[in-house]
Design a protein around this motif. Structure first.
Motif, mmCIF file in Angstrom:
data_model
loop_
_atom_site.group_PDB
_atom_site.id
_atom_site.type_symbol
_atom_site.label_atom_id
_atom_site.label_comp_id
_atom_site.label_asym_id
_atom_site.label_seq_id
_atom_site.Cartn_x
_atom_site.Cartn_y
_atom_site.Cartn_z
ATOM 1 N N THR A 180 -25.432 49.235 -28.922
ATOM 2 C CA THR A 180 -24.696 49.935 -29.901
ATOM 3 C C THR A 180 -23.876 50.888 -29.371
ATOM 4 N N PHE A 181 -24.682 51.815 -28.698
ATOM 5 C CA PHE A 181 -24.127 52.899 -28.110
ATOM 6 C C PHE A 181 -23.086 52.711 -26.989
ATOM 7 N N GLU A 182 -23.440 51.975 -25.963
ATOM 8 C CA GLU A 182 -22.633 51.815 -24.738
ATOM 9 C C GLU A 182 -21.039 51.130 -25.400
ATOM 10 N N GLY A 314 -31.239 62.474 -24.305
ATOM 11 C CA GLY A 314 -31.316 63.806 -25.159
ATOM 12 C C GLY A 314 -29.805 64.241 -25.162
ATOM 13 N N ASP A 315 -29.165 63.765 -23.884
ATOM 14 C CA ASP A 315 -27.675 64.472 -23.674
ATOM 15 C C ASP A 315 -26.924 64.607 -24.826
ATOM 16 N N SER A 316 -26.423 63.358 -25.377
ATOM 17 C CA SER A 316 -25.114 63.205 -26.325
ATOM 18 C C SER A 316 -25.350 63.844 -27.609
ATOM 19 N N TYR A 317 -26.907 64.132 -27.873
ATOM 20 C CA TYR A 317 -27.017 64.821 -29.019
ATOM 21 C C TYR A 317 -26.469 66.342 -29.157
ATOM 22 N N HIS A 378 -28.863 64.257 -13.167
ATOM 23 C CA HIS A 378 -27.739 64.289 -12.944
ATOM 24 C C HIS A 378 -26.902 64.623 -14.455
ATOM 25 N N LEU A 379 -27.322 63.667 -15.005
ATOM 26 C CA LEU A 379 -26.781 63.455 -16.684
ATOM 27 C C LEU A 379 -26.830 64.973 -17.168
ATOM 28 N N ALA A 380 -27.908 65.792 -16.842
ATOM 29 C CA ALA A 380 -27.770 67.219 -17.639
ATOM 30 C C ALA A 380 -26.692 67.906 -17.204
ATOM 31 N N LEU A 460 -22.638 57.577 -8.784
ATOM 32 C CA LEU A 460 -21.280 58.017 -8.983
ATOM 33 C C LEU A 460 -20.962 58.599 -10.138
ATOM 34 N N ARG A 461 -22.033 59.311 -10.691
ATOM 35 C CA ARG A 461 -21.721 59.640 -12.252
ATOM 36 C C ARG A 461 -21.019 60.885 -12.223
ATOM 37 N N PRO A 462 -20.449 61.054 -13.712
ATOM 38 C CA PRO A 462 -19.244 62.138 -13.679
ATOM 39 C C PRO A 462 -19.635 63.383 -14.156
ATOM 40 N N GLU A 463 -20.910 63.635 -14.489
ATOM 41 C CA GLU A 463 -21.435 65.038 -15.136
ATOM 42 C C GLU A 463 -21.179 66.301 -14.270
ATOM 43 N N ILE A 464 -21.002 66.396 -13.143
ATOM 44 C CA ILE A 464 -21.008 67.531 -12.310
ATOM 45 C C ILE A 464 -19.431 67.740 -12.303
ATOM 46 N N PRO A 523 -18.499 51.204 -14.259
ATOM 47 C CA PRO A 523 -17.414 51.597 -15.329
ATOM 48 C C PRO A 523 -16.948 53.048 -15.544
ATOM 49 N N TYR A 524 -18.224 53.932 -15.348
ATOM 50 C CA TYR A 524 -17.747 55.347 -15.822
ATOM 51 C C TYR A 524 -17.412 55.806 -14.409
ATOM 52 N N PHE A 525 -17.357 55.284 -13.375
ATOM 53 C CA PHE A 525 -16.690 55.822 -12.075
ATOM 54 C C PHE A 525 -15.219 55.850 -12.351
ATOM 55 N N SER A 527 -13.718 55.146 -15.558
ATOM 56 C CA SER A 527 -13.292 55.920 -16.686
ATOM 57 C C SER A 527 -13.591 57.412 -16.883
ATOM 58 N N GLU A 528 -14.602 57.885 -16.122
ATOM 59 C CA GLU A 528 -15.081 59.450 -16.170
ATOM 60 C C GLU A 528 -14.966 60.059 -15.056
ATOM 61 N N THR A 529 -15.565 59.607 -14.041
ATOM 62 C CA THR A 529 -15.634 60.547 -12.644
ATOM 63 C C THR A 529 -13.967 60.728 -12.197
ATOM 64 N N ASN A 553 -14.566 62.181 -25.706
ATOM 65 C CA ASN A 553 -15.976 61.398 -26.274
ATOM 66 C C ASN A 553 -17.112 61.421 -25.095
ATOM 67 N N THR A 554 -18.024 60.901 -25.096
ATOM 68 C CA THR A 554 -18.958 61.007 -23.937
ATOM 69 C C THR A 554 -18.827 60.268 -22.831
ATOM 70 N N GLN A 555 -18.071 59.319 -23.169
ATOM 71 C CA GLN A 555 -17.387 58.368 -21.929
ATOM 72 C C GLN A 555 -16.055 58.952 -21.497
ATOM 73 N N ALA A 556 -15.587 60.031 -21.699
ATOM 74 C CA ALA A 556 -14.388 60.725 -21.013
ATOM 75 C C ALA A 556 -13.200 60.119 -21.842
HETATM 76 C C1 DMJ Z 1 -21.939 57.506 -19.406
HETATM 77 O O1 DMJ Z 1 -21.858 56.371 -19.759
HETATM 78 C C2 DMJ Z 1 -21.703 58.636 -20.838
HETATM 79 O O2 DMJ Z 1 -21.305 59.749 -20.325
HETATM 80 C C3 DMJ Z 1 -23.225 58.504 -21.318
HETATM 81 O O3 DMJ Z 1 -23.275 59.516 -22.513
HETATM 82 C C4 DMJ Z 1 -24.102 59.113 -20.247
HETATM 83 N N1 DMJ Z 1 -23.619 59.120 -19.054
HETATM 84 C C5 DMJ Z 1 -22.975 58.151 -18.611
HETATM 85 C C6 DMJ Z 1 -22.464 58.271 -17.139
HETATM 86 O O4 DMJ Z 1 -23.391 58.850 -16.237
#
Ligand code: DMJ
Length: 587
Positions: A180-182, A314-317, A378-380, A460-464, A523-525, A527-529, A553-556
């Protein structure tokens, strides 16, 4: 569980578009405004002549003369500038080059996919194979998610191809049980953002509404807290096979921006109602000091488990508390209150200043009574950016009056945590942060940050870079762009697949050189990074991603903010208890 598929009044979307909220964002250049250039084929063909050689020589001399003039002119005009303007010009030039370098990495990643697996949900750049998630073709896992990055990068050919694929090939009515979330953050968010960035192309909105209607069944639980998955054909929610069916708090509380925006665009309140019911139930749990546990039961609506933290689950909360407040132009104060309370709780229970001087946000694995683990996902690292965003509500410091004490404190914490997140990347051999960093709490330890098996991969996550982007936009300090460039160079060096392969892929171990890669295009490389990296160096097209006008949004995926409307009142208050919150669902 019923499957409600509301009819959209055909003109409603256009009517919503006409609302005052959208006036500001109508400044996109349109194709019609472009000057019409003669086509090359319409020019007279050059005639071959025996004087061709002399003519070429003459042309060469002319060209050299012109180049000298241009050189002389730019030297003169540069030397007539003040040192600070000269520096600003040079910086702008460097940033353009960097922005284009990010775009090249995107194109290199995309080209292989376009040639070998276009439209598929999963692509393996080493094997050059692909597969779909659904039984009847791709669900847009890559095409839809990457589309707005391509729009922002001005990749018109790729955008047109994506639009054509979405309109012709994307079938959402599939007997497939999706997360549902993704699906909400990637596909619904991607379609809504494409609608916004395409100057409101309704074809994207129609797809988005079709998807939103399918996703709604996930929210038909006894509490209103969404099930982890949903069948896209039947719209029936499916509980998680793990954790006794509990959903994660980050996921349950990380889809509201998308649903609320669908309500705004369609004029249908049901998406809004589903979204805010989740928030009512979460708040009715009265999380101690604003900090929820990372699991929640969709049946009872009660928190589960014992972990409290800002990383996985926990993050997106925390992210969506602030972003819901910003999305409706700061009118729904309840979300700001919840956010502020959470930040206070985070300072009190999770933030720690270590002997190394680094500030971290740790994790409580066994609730408030257990020890705090000094590790950070990394997510934090989305959190420094969120704090900065919350300190100014997205405005740049230069447009702000003096900051209040609490705003300054949030920005100061954002800076310290940004330093830590950057140090997480710099502490490895490749310069890329691992999935989890472990911090030494021993004052005599030689090493401040450790990378441990099995958490030493880089996805290759985006958060940093996401936080660096926000810090840059808010403060205007070049140091954040410099750090982003250093991380980008590490990606370009170590995530690139060695020739003859092309493209980029995650690393199995951030301390292993030469790097060994997983065979997947994440994908998030795309759409986000790469989007955040591109935007941090892009000084020219900032209006559509202005942090005081949009929420990512949380997916940039950027979505415009909008005003409240009688249809979208905040229909709950923090005084309700859980039983009342549940009654609301049954109405
Ligand atoms: C992304 O799919 C979203 O940002 C999600 O909220 C958690 N983080 C991943 C990428 O690291």
């Amino acid at each position: 569980m019923s499957f409600r598929r509301p009819q959209i009044v055909p003109d409603l979307a256009s009517a919503a578009r006409g609302a005052e909220d959208f006036v500001w964002s109508r400044a996109h250049p349109t194709a019609a405004a472009q000057p019409v250039l003669p086509l090359y084929k319409d020019k007279p063909l050059p005639t071959s002549s025996r004087h061709g050689g002399r003519r070429r020589l003459l042309l060469g001399v002319l060209l050299a003369g012109m180049l000298m003039l241009v050189y002389q002119y730019s030297r003169d005009s540069l030397s007539s500038l003040s040192p600070s303007s000269r520096r600003a010009r040079m910086v702008a030039q460097i940033m353009r080059t960097r922005r284009d370098a990010v775009k090249t990495v995107f194109i290199d990643s995309w080209d292989g996919y376009e040639q070998n697996g276009y439209g598929a949900d999963v692509y393996r750049p080493i094997a050059k194979t692909s597969r779909n998630l659904g039984p009847q073709g791709g669900l847009g896992w890559l095409v839809v998610d990457a589309l707005d990055t391509m729009m922002l990068m001005g990749l018109d050919k790729q955008v047109e191809h994506a639009r054509q694929w979405i309109m012709t090939n994307l079938t959402l009515d599939q007997d497939y049980t999706a997360s549902t979330f993704e699906t909400t953050i990637r596909i619904l968010g991607g379609l809504l953002s494409a609608h916004y960035l395409s100057d409101y192309d309704d074809a994207y909105l129609e797809k988005a509404v079709d998807l939103a209607n399918r996703l709604l069944g996930a929210f038909d639980s006894p509490s209103g807290v969404p099930y982890a998955s949903v069948n896209l054909h039947t719209s029936v929610g499916v509980a998680s096979p793990e954790n006794s069916g509990a959903s994660t708090t980050a996921e349950a509380a990380g889809m509201e921006i998308e649903l609320k925006y669908v309500s705004k665009l369609t004029g249908e309140a049901l998406y809004w109602d589903k979204a805010q019911q989740v928030m009512a139930v979460l708040a009715a749990n009265r999380p101690r000091d604003g900090l929820p546990y990372t699991l929640i039961d969709p049946i009872s609506g009660a928190f589960q488990g014992s972990t409290i933290g800002l990383g996985a689950r926990g993050d997106s909360y925390y992210e969506y508390l602030l972003k819901q407040f910003l999305q409706t132009k700061e009118e729904e104060k309840v979300y700001r209150d919840l956010y502020d309370e959470a930040v206070t709780g985070i300072r009190q229970h999770l933030v720690e200043v270590l002997p190394s001087g680094l500030t971290i946000v740790g994790v409580l694995d066994q609730g408030f009574s257990g020890p705090r683990s000094s590790r950070m996902d990394h997510l934090a690292c989305f959190f420094p950016g969120l704090l900065a965003l919350g300190a100014t509500n997205g405005n740049s410091l230069s447009d702000m009056p003096a900051l209040s004490e609490s705003q300054s404190a949030d920005l100061a914490l954002a800076r310290s945590l940004m330093d830590t997140c950057y140090a997480m990347a710099r502490s490895t051999k490749t310069g890329l942060a691992p999935e989890v960093s472990h911090f030494n709490t021993d004052a005599n330890a030689d090493i401040a940050i450790e990378t441990r098996r099995p958490d030493f991969e880089s996805m290759l996550r985006p958060e940093i870079v996401e936080s660096l982007f926000v810090m840059w936009r808010i403060t205007g300090e070049e140091q954040f762009r410099e750090r982003a460039w250093t991380i980008f160079e590490a990606i370009r060096t170590y995530a690139r697949l060695p020739a003859p392969r092309t493209g980029y892929a995650p690393l199995m171990n951030v301390n292993q050189i030469p790097a060994v890669h997983y065979d997947v295009l994440v994908p998030y490389f795309l759409s986000e990074t790469l989007k955040y990296l591109y935007l941090i160096f892009d000084d020219e097209n900032t209006d559509r991603t202005d942090l005081s006008q949009v929420v990512f949004n949380t997916q940039a995926h950027p979505l415009p903010r909008f005003s409240m409307h009688p249809l979208f009142e905040t229909g709950w208050s923090r005084n309700e208890d859980q039983a009342e919150a549940k009654k609301e669902v049954k109405k």
